[in-house]
Design an enzyme around this catalytic site. Structure first.
Site, PDB file in Angstrom:
ATOM      1  N   HIS A 181       0.832  -1.194   0.000  1.00 44.94           N
ATOM      2  CA  HIS A 181       0.000   0.000   0.000  1.00 44.94           C
ATOM      3  C   HIS A 181       0.874   1.254   0.000  1.00 44.94           C
ATOM      4  O   HIS A 181       1.895   1.312   0.684  1.00 44.94           O
ATOM      5  CB  HIS A 181      -0.881   0.045   1.240  1.00 44.94           C
ATOM      6  CG  HIS A 181      -2.136  -0.752   1.136  1.00 44.94           C
ATOM      7  ND1 HIS A 181      -3.064  -0.563   0.137  1.00 44.94           N
ATOM      8  CD2 HIS A 181      -2.629  -1.746   1.933  1.00 44.94           C
ATOM      9  CE1 HIS A 181      -4.084  -1.400   0.325  1.00 44.94           C
ATOM     10  NE2 HIS A 181      -3.842  -2.134   1.393  1.00 44.94           N
ATOM     11  N   CYS A 255       0.809   1.969  -5.900  1.00 42.99           N
ATOM     12  CA  CYS A 255      -0.048   2.851  -6.696  1.00 42.99           C
ATOM     13  C   CYS A 255       0.552   4.248  -6.806  1.00 42.99           C
ATOM     14  O   CYS A 255       1.321   4.679  -5.958  1.00 42.99           O
ATOM     15  CB  CYS A 255      -1.431   2.949  -6.076  1.00 42.99           C
ATOM     16  SG  CYS A 255      -2.405   1.461  -6.243  1.00 42.99           S
ATOM     17  N   ARG A 264       0.333   2.541 -11.664  1.00 42.45           N
ATOM     18  CA  ARG A 264       1.285   1.854 -10.806  1.00 42.45           C
ATOM     19  C   ARG A 264       2.687   2.391 -11.078  1.00 42.45           C
ATOM     20  O   ARG A 264       2.979   2.880 -12.177  1.00 42.45           O
ATOM     21  CB  ARG A 264       1.283   0.340 -11.074  1.00 42.45           C
ATOM     22  CG  ARG A 264      -0.066  -0.321 -10.865  1.00 42.45           C
ATOM     23  CD  ARG A 264      -0.513  -0.314  -9.411  1.00 42.45           C
ATOM     24  NE  ARG A 264      -1.758  -1.026  -9.253  1.00 42.45           N
ATOM     25  CZ  ARG A 264      -2.955  -0.459  -9.314  1.00 42.45           C
ATOM     26  NH1 ARG A 264      -3.059   0.848  -9.528  1.00 42.45           N
ATOM     27  NH2 ARG A 264      -4.048  -1.179  -9.157  1.00 42.45           N
TER      28      ARG A 264
END
Length: 277
Positions: A181, A255, A264
């Site tokens: 993340h 991301c 990405r």
């Protein structure tokens, strides 16, 4: 003289009802705003705190299980590892790239077409969602567990970094590919864009410490760009980014831009040293 206006009781009641409706609507809007604010605080702050604490505890548990943290793991005094493939131009690896990973800021990419070779003989394949290694990035002051798979509820939302199924394991020839993340749930890869060529990345397992050196960065690509996690990583969207010869690679994906999952980014490194714990 004009007669004074007469205000009927019905008119007064309608005005009072209108004022009550406006006031009630304002109260509802304020209440909804407060609830939304609390949800944002929970998502951005509380989930981060929980996931970061969870990840820190898991790192400590792994270190206890292994005996102790590897001394000097940020810059191990190790013998040179296998040489990575030389840079150069060449045709991009052919193969289909699967669907991109969906969730907010997960950094997931398709692993279709990634390395099919299994783990080295004698090694046990990690169980699904099991944390089995520790990723260290000194520039980012980061130490985070690595777990098998890139499931959001079982891996990424715990604050862990996930290993793409089908890619290689630490120290193996091919591409050891990871996702994490960038925002919320521990956001281990929030500052990934700060990495520069020459920065070190360590991967500690029960038996060894592997040191990779950052070599290249792909700042933005499609979530469907599965080429970046193939055994010889090369973008299928931007073929000028990547490699053309086999080697010992690591790929970190997340991301971009922040707080979105539209694109990405990928950071690539090469194995430069390894030593037993």
């Amino acid at each position: 003289m004009r007669a004074p206006g007469i205000v009927h009781h019905g008119t007064r009641r309608r005005r009072a009802a209108y004022r009550r409706a406006v006031w009630s609507g304002a109260e509802v809007l304020v209440t909804v705003g407060v609830v939304l604010l609390l949800l944002v605080v929970h998502q951005v702050w509380w989930t981060n705190r929980q996931a970061q604490h969870n990840a820190e505890r898991k790192v400590q548990a792994l270190e206890r299980e292994w005996g102790a943290p590897a001394p000097g793991s940020g810059d191990p005094d190790a013998s040179a590892g296998p040489g990575a493939g030389k840079d150069g131009e060449g045709k991009s690896a052919e193969g289909k790239s699967g669907a991109g990973g969906g969730g907010r800021s997960t950094g997931r990419l398709s692993s279709s077409g990634a390395g099919r070779a299994g783990v080295d003989s004698g090694r046990t394949r990690p169980r699904w969602s099991q944390a089995y290694a520790v990723l260290g990035i000194p520039r980012l002051s980061l130490r985070v567990p690595v777990a098998e798979g890139v499931s959001k509820p079982d891996v990424l939302n715990k604050g862990y970094v996930g290993h793409y199924k089908g890619t290689q394991q630490p120290g193996q020839a091919g591409n050891f590919a990871l996702a994490g993340h960038r925002n919320t749930h521990g956001e281990p890869f929030r500052y990934l864009p700060r990495l520069r060529r020459g920065d070190t990345i360590t991967v500690e397992t029960r038996t060894a410490v592997y040191t990779y050196t950052v070599d290249r960065t792909l700042a933005q690509t499609s979530p469907r760009d599965g080429g970046v996690i193939r055994p010889v990583p090369r973008s299928t969207v931007r073929p000028s980014y990547g490699y053309s010869e086999p080697g010992y690679y690591i790929t970190l994906t997340t991301c971009t831009p922040e707080y979105t999952s539209r694109y990405r980014m990928a950071v690539w490194g090469k194995l430069t040293a390894m030593r037993p714990r």
